[in-house]
Design a protein around this motif. Structure first.
Motif, short mmCIF file in Angstrom:
data_model
loop_
_atom_site.label_atom_id
_atom_site.label_comp_id
_atom_site.label_asym_id
_atom_site.label_seq_id
_atom_site.Cartn_x
_atom_site.Cartn_y
_atom_site.Cartn_z
N ALA A 40 -36.49 28.85 23.61
CA ALA A 40 -36.50 27.64 23.66
C ALA A 40 -34.10 28.28 23.11
N ALA A 41 -34.56 29.13 21.72
CA ALA A 41 -32.89 29.95 21.83
C ALA A 41 -32.38 30.88 22.84
N ARG A 42 -33.31 31.04 23.02
CA ARG A 42 -32.55 31.79 24.26
C ARG A 42 -30.69 31.65 24.81
N ASN A 43 -31.07 30.30 25.28
CA ASN A 43 -29.67 29.36 26.00
C ASN A 43 -29.55 28.58 25.44
N SER A 44 -29.70 28.21 23.86
CA SER A 44 -30.02 26.81 23.29
C SER A 44 -28.03 27.00 23.17
N GLY A 45 -27.59 28.22 22.94
CA GLY A 45 -25.72 28.39 22.67
C GLY A 45 -26.20 27.63 21.72
N VAL A 46 -27.63 27.97 20.04
CA VAL A 46 -27.14 28.01 18.42
C VAL A 46 -27.43 28.90 18.67
N TYR A 47 -28.15 29.54 18.41
CA TYR A 47 -28.87 31.43 18.50
C TYR A 47 -28.11 32.88 19.52
N ALA A 48 -28.44 33.20 18.51
CA ALA A 48 -27.81 34.62 19.57
C ALA A 48 -27.17 34.53 21.06
N ALA A 49 -26.12 33.48 20.78
CA ALA A 49 -24.95 33.02 22.00
C ALA A 49 -24.00 33.48 21.72
N PRO A 50 -22.30 34.07 21.93
CA PRO A 50 -21.32 33.83 21.57
C PRO A 50 -21.01 32.63 21.15
N LEU A 51 -20.59 32.45 19.98
CA LEU A 51 -19.54 31.05 19.03
C LEU A 51 -18.83 30.30 20.19
N SER A 52 -18.80 29.50 20.01
CA SER A 52 -17.52 28.72 20.67
C SER A 52 -16.36 28.49 19.17
N LYS A 53 -15.32 27.76 19.86
CA LYS A 53 -13.88 27.84 18.91
C LYS A 53 -14.85 26.83 18.34
N LYS A 54 -15.64 25.70 18.78
CA LYS A 54 -16.01 24.47 17.59
C LYS A 54 -16.95 25.00 16.52
N GLN A 55 -18.06 25.60 17.54
CA GLN A 55 -18.73 27.03 16.38
C GLN A 55 -18.50 27.99 15.35
N PHE A 56 -17.86 28.22 16.07
CA PHE A 56 -16.30 29.11 15.09
C PHE A 56 -16.10 28.73 13.60
N LEU A 57 -15.24 27.37 13.76
CA LEU A 57 -15.12 26.46 12.90
C LEU A 57 -15.93 26.03 11.77
N ASN A 58 -16.94 25.83 12.62
CA ASN A 58 -18.12 25.04 11.99
C ASN A 58 -18.81 26.54 10.71
N LEU A 59 -18.99 27.26 11.41
CA LEU A 59 -19.28 28.09 10.45
C LEU A 59 -18.52 28.34 9.00
N HIS A 60 -17.15 28.53 9.54
CA HIS A 60 -16.25 28.19 7.91
C HIS A 60 -15.73 27.14 7.32
N VAL A 61 -16.81 25.89 7.94
CA VAL A 61 -16.47 25.16 7.13
C VAL A 61 -17.63 24.46 6.67
N ASN A 62 -18.90 24.99 6.68
CA ASN A 62 -20.03 24.75 6.46
C ASN A 62 -20.15 25.65 5.57
N ALA A 63 -19.43 26.57 5.13
CA ALA A 63 -19.55 27.94 4.62
C ALA A 63 -18.63 27.45 2.83
N LEU A 64 -17.77 26.30 3.64
CA LEU A 64 -16.88 25.95 2.33
C LEU A 64 -17.46 24.61 1.95
N VAL A 65 -18.28 24.09 1.89
CA VAL A 65 -18.78 22.87 1.98
C VAL A 65 -20.36 23.19 1.00
N TYR A 66 -21.12 24.08 1.92
CA TYR A 66 -22.28 24.30 0.87
C TYR A 66 -22.05 25.28 0.19
N GLY A 67 -20.58 26.01 -0.12
CA GLY A 67 -20.67 26.67 -1.84
C GLY A 67 -19.79 25.09 -2.62
N LEU A 68 -18.87 24.42 -2.20
CA LEU A 68 -18.93 23.09 -3.16
C LEU A 68 -20.15 22.18 -3.06
#
Length: 151
Positions: A40-68
């Motif tokens: 199910a991960a293969r075509n999910s767009g979540v894992y092992a897939a190119p990141l969308s602009k929203k997903q790329f932004l999410n990784l940075h927001v997530n890192a900030l929020v988790y760190g805080l």
């Protein structure tokens, strides 16, 4: 956050570069088997897939929020209200990425929004079980779900 970069080589198989200190190079088979990703991960767009602009932004927001939310001494320079707003942004930007959902649930739980935390972590567990992932990660998500349900 664990990021892998896929490098497509014309006339050859793709290689996957693990973006950690070791910088390991893997095949697609290594990635799917090594991280217990389900079909199910293969075509999910979540894992092992190119990141969308929203997903790329999410990784940075997530890192900030988790760190805080995890830092000793509090969440400065943010307020808890600001952090919960960012947690909701995480859910909007990438609503099916278990790791990001876990961060959002943690923020809501620590903010006293237990019902919202329960909703988010439930979806994180469902996604993790559906898409796969390392067994220790899925166990951790389930442990957090149980913790949030006790409150």
């Amino acid at each position: 956050v664990h990021t892998m970069c896929r490098v497509d080589i014309p006339g050859s198989d793709s290689i996957w570069v693990e973006c950690l200190r070791q910088g390991d190079i893997k095949t697609e088979k290594d990635v799917y088997e090594g991280y217990n990703l389900r079909p199910a991960a293969r075509n999910s767009g979540v894992y092992a897939a190119p990141l969308s602009k929203k997903q790329f932004l999410n990784l940075h927001v997530n890192a900030l929020v988790y760190g805080l939310i995890q830092q000793e001494g509090g969440i400065a320079p943010f307020t808890m209200k600001q952090l919960t707003r960012l947690a909701d942004v995480i859910v909007l930007l990438d609503p099916n990425r278990p790791e990001s959902l876990e961060t959002a649930a943690l923020v809501h739980f620590k903010a006293g929004n237990v019902i919202r935390a329960q909703e988010i972590i439930k979806h994180a567990v469902e996604q993790a079980e559906s898409l796969g992932g390392p067994s220790w990660v899925i166990r951790y998500f389930k442990k957090k779900q149980q913790e949030y349900q006790r409150h």
